[in-house]
Scaffold this active site. Structure first.
Site, PDB file in Angstrom:
ATOM      1  N   CYS A 282      49.224 -14.944  50.461  1.00  0.00           N
ATOM      2  CA  CYS A 282      48.309 -14.287  49.528  1.00  0.00           C
ATOM      3  C   CYS A 282      48.101 -15.028  48.207  1.00  0.00           C
ATOM      4  CB  CYS A 282      48.723 -12.832  49.300  1.00  0.00           C
ATOM      5  SG  CYS A 282      50.476 -12.482  49.368  1.00  0.00           S
TER       6      CYS A 282
ATOM      7  N   ARG B 284      60.566 -18.040  56.093  1.00  0.00           N
ATOM      8  CA  ARG B 284      61.426 -17.136  55.331  1.00  0.00           C
ATOM      9  C   ARG B 284      62.867 -17.340  55.768  1.00  0.00           C
ATOM     10  NH1 ARG B 284      57.678 -11.629  55.652  1.00  0.00           N
ATOM     11  NH2 ARG B 284      55.834 -12.580  54.684  1.00  0.00           N
TER      12      ARG B 284
ATOM     13  N   GLN C 203      51.004 -16.101  60.755  1.00  0.00           N
ATOM     14  CA  GLN C 203      50.378 -14.786  60.641  1.00  0.00           C
ATOM     15  C   GLN C 203      48.869 -14.892  60.860  1.00  0.00           C
ATOM     16  OE1 GLN C 203      51.712 -13.952  56.582  1.00  0.00           O
ATOM     17  NE2 GLN C 203      52.871 -12.218  57.355  1.00  0.00           N
TER      18      GLN C 203
ATOM     19  N   ASP D 140      46.595 -13.833  59.055  1.00  0.00           N
ATOM     20  CA  ASP D 140      46.528 -13.283  57.704  1.00  0.00           C
ATOM     21  C   ASP D 140      45.085 -13.232  57.216  1.00  0.00           C
ATOM     22  OD1 ASP D 140      47.692 -12.149  55.537  1.00  0.00           O
ATOM     23  OD2 ASP D 140      48.846 -13.911  54.933  1.00  0.00           O
TER      24      ASP D 140
ATOM     25  N   HIS E 153      42.603 -11.775  53.636  1.00  0.00           N
ATOM     26  CA  HIS E 153      42.508 -11.114  52.333  1.00  0.00           C
ATOM     27  C   HIS E 153      41.049 -10.855  52.010  1.00  0.00           C
ATOM     28  CE1 HIS E 153      46.522 -12.952  52.238  1.00  0.00           C
ATOM     29  NE2 HIS E 153      46.833 -11.856  51.555  1.00  0.00           N
TER      30      HIS E 153
ATOM     31  N   LYS F 232      50.436   0.616  51.447  1.00  0.00           N
ATOM     32  CA  LYS F 232      49.913   0.006  52.674  1.00  0.00           C
ATOM     33  C   LYS F 232      49.871   1.016  53.808  1.00  0.00           C
ATOM     34  CE  LYS F 232      54.522  -1.811  53.877  1.00  0.00           C
ATOM     35  NZ  LYS F 232      55.301  -3.015  54.238  1.00  0.00           N
TER      36      LYS F 232
ATOM     37  N   HIS G 121      45.114  -6.899  51.400  1.00  0.00           N
ATOM     38  CA  HIS G 121      45.889  -7.751  52.298  1.00  0.00           C
ATOM     39  C   HIS G 121      45.839  -7.101  53.687  1.00  0.00           C
ATOM     40  CE1 HIS G 121      48.267  -9.462  48.745  1.00  0.00           C
ATOM     41  NE2 HIS G 121      47.687  -8.378  48.232  1.00  0.00           N
TER      42      HIS G 121
END
Length: 641
Positions: A333, A362, A380, A382, A384, A464, A510
């Site tokens: 992000c 991670r 991911q 991912d 946005h 979320k 997100h």
């Protein structure tokens, strides 16, 4: 003279203080027998608890979620009682409820083995049949310490010594066993007949490896024999479907100690991965997303400004060079905001939807790693969305429809929705949290979706929606998310120019559907037990010759299918056809074409499925049309139909 208000709004008056059990008996003998506890003005209490003034009461039975929790909690005590009877020198420590069951940690010099579990379980059954009353009492802290010191329960005494001196503690007694516990518990052990002890493990006292190693016994407990049997069946199915086992059998991937938590994809596994990625890429383009790529290693100053360094610093891999500290990105992000920040943005560009198949790392604890389901390096799907406040609800609603259609294409039709709200440790104003939580709730309500709130479980920058899917054996997997973030764009200086020419800060949504590719592919492997639908299968069609005479025909057939975009493979080995069929079946190949002289002469192909169904003679055009339809509908119209 308390007046008791029941969930249906009806009221009952009593001349004196009355227990939860008494109210249940007043309603009817059936309910009295089934009562495990009650909630009085929203507080869960024992069935024996006295109600002395007007109150709202709900009776808790084994059909309720709280009732099942109580059964598991009380079964942990039942196990501790059985252990103390069989092994008097064992010391009890803690025994909490966990998902689907419970555990209890014991300090005992001798190592427990499988035969001990059998003996403990047998004694538990005997104690359950005795319907021993479970009775609550209270003691001041120092008296409780003396009580457990006298029993030589050193661990219990240590726990109590850490409690403030002026507190009164509750104890629960059942026959010859007494345990320190807040409760509540079921009224007697007769409610605890459906359990099984599952496994043994080691655990450090209080989770500290400097402390003594204890022995942990795990168990499961359910409200009925049917529920217990169903759970054990699901565990058997889960073991058969373990993605690590199937991944090795089908040669999809491997992991090794030199790269802990990082996947080595093999050709067939990578084929599945690419099919998933290409599908998601095409679907995101349809939804108006623009794909980007951002750096893998970024200066720590960006993570400090975004707030991630403070909240997730321990989970980040870092490196220093030329007097600068960098982090391998744990999420995408902040980097997406940097793309948004390039150039002057206008309100006419919003909503701006950016997507990245972002590679993240991670530093998960080694003990938490689990095949490809829990890894340190993952990708991911991912995305946005930068939008105005007025656009939030529409964007959320559109995303929910998008997510549904994706899950449906992967074969998942049951979705569970949870709204995670503001955590204690958060950034942003209360006003922005109010608006963000309301926008998500309104989006769910507009879709007439049933959802559950998870108080305090939101991200540090915003609430979320968590989207969880249910697989074919009833397991729930949390995959997708939609998060509303009023904070990060401002922290990272994101702005756009509104219709009046003023600079404004955009809202950042997100979102992810699959979560991580690695985990989602693991879920797919387990859900389908390796029998991937045709569009995802790494090997879609095996062409099997009976003798060498059919080799040229098989090669031409392979080229025809490959030219049409199918993953077809010839097996021309000098082996018996039965062996070839068996190996293709074990390899979970959806279709096999068995080619002999008869098929060449007739121009009709013998088509067989991995489930041993013979689809009869079929010409090549009919086969291609059927396969094309099956791929296009993501397996919902299989060739055999």
């Amino acid at each position: 003279m308390p007046t008791i208000t029941l969930p249906d709004g009806s009221q009952r008056e009593f001349a004196n203080a009355v227990s939860v059990a008494d109210v249940a008996a007043d309603i009817g003998p059936g309910l009295a027998k089934a009562t495990l506890a009650g909630t009085v003005d929203g507080v869960l209490v024992d069935a024996a608890t006295l109600i002395e003034s007007d109150a709202a009461l709900s009776i808790i039975t084994s059909r309720d979620e709280d009732g099942l929790h109580l059964i598991r909690h009380s079964t942990a005590h039942l196990m501790a009682q059985a252990v103390k009877q069989l092994y008097p020198d064992a010391q009890v420590t803690i025994g909490p409820v966990i998902e689907d069951g419970f555990y209890y940690d014991f300090a005992y010099e001798k190592a427990f083995g499988p035969e001990d579990l059998e003996a403990i379980e047998k004694r538990m059954s005997e104690l359950a049949k005795q319907s021993i009353d479970i009775v609550r009492s209270e003691l001041p802290r120092d008296e409780a310490v003396a009580f457990f010191d006298k029993l030589s329960e050193n661990y219990k005494a240590e726990i109590i010594r850490d409690i403030p001196q002026d507190e009164v503690l509750s104890l629960y007694e059942q026959g010859d066993f007494t345990d320190l516990c807040r409760g509540p518990h079921v009224p007697h052990t007769g409610h605890l007949g459906h359990f099984k002890l599952m496994k043994l493990a080691g655990a450090y006292w209080r989770g500290d490896n400097n402390n003594a190693m204890l022995q942990r016994i795990y168990g499961t407990a359910w409200a009925s024999k049917k529920d217990l049997k169903g759970h054990l069946h699901r565990l058997e199915e889960a073991a058969k479907r373990d993605h690590r086992k199937i991944g090795k059998e089908l040669d999809l991937f491997h992991l090794q100690e030199e790269a802990p938590g990082m996947v080595f994809w093999h050709p067939d596994g990578w084929t599945i991965y690419q099919a998933v990625e290409q599908y998601m890429r095409s679907r995101q383009i349809e939804q108006g997303y623009r794909e980007i790529r951002t750096p893998q290693v970024v200066d720590m100053s960006l993570w400090e400004r975004s707030g991630h360094a403070d909240k997730f610093g321990d989970d980040m891999f870092t490196v220093k060079t030329e007097d600068r500290e960098f982090a391998v990105k744990p999420m995408n992000c902040p980097c997406h905001v940097q793309v948004f920040n390039q150039g002057l943005r206008s309100y006419r560009e919003l909503p701006l939807r950016l997507a990245e198949f972002g590679s993240c790392h991670r530093n998960e604890l080694s003990g938490a790693l689990h095949g490809i389901m829990r890894v340190r390096a993952f990708v991911q799907d991912d995305g946005h969305i930068f939008c105005t406040e007025a656009q939030i609800q529409d964007e959320c609603a559109t995303f929910i429809d998008f997510l549904h259609s994706v899950y449906k294409d992967f074969g998942f039709t049951e979705v569970i929705y949870r709204l995670s709200t503001r955590p204690a440790n958060r950034v942003g104003s209360e006003e922005s949290w109010d608006k963000a939580e309301k926008a998500l709730a309104d989006a769910l309500d507009a879709k007439q979706i049933e959802w559950k709130e998870l108080p305090g479980e939101g991200a540090f920058y915003g609430p979320k929606i968590e989207f969880s899917l249910k697989d074919c054996i009833g397991r729930v997997w949390q995959c997708g998310t939609m998060q509303v973030d009023f904070s990060m764009p401002g922290r990272l200086d994101a702005t756009y120019v509104d219709a009046g020419g003023e600079r404004q800060t955009p809202v950042m949504l997100h979102r992810a559907i699959l979560g991580s590719f690695e985990r989602f592919i693991g879920i797919l492997v387990e859900n389908y037990e390796g029998k991937m639908p045709l569009w995802l299968a790494p090997r879609q069609i095996n062409i099997l010759n009976i003798t060498d005479k059919q080799q040229d025909f098989c090669k031409k057939l392979e080229k025809s299918l490959t030219d049409q975009g199918f993953r077809a493979h010839c097996d021309l080995r000098n082996e018996k056809i039965g062996l070839k069929i068996r190996e293709a079946t074990l390899g979970r190949v959806p279709y096999m074409l068995v080619i002999g002289d008869k098929e060449i002469d007739s121009g009709k192909l013998a088509v067989r499925t991995r489930d041993a169904k013979e689809l009869g003679p079929m010409d090549i055009d009919t086969l291609i049309a059927g396969l094309t339809r099956e791929v296009a509908t993501h397996g919902r119209n299989p060739l055999e139909d």
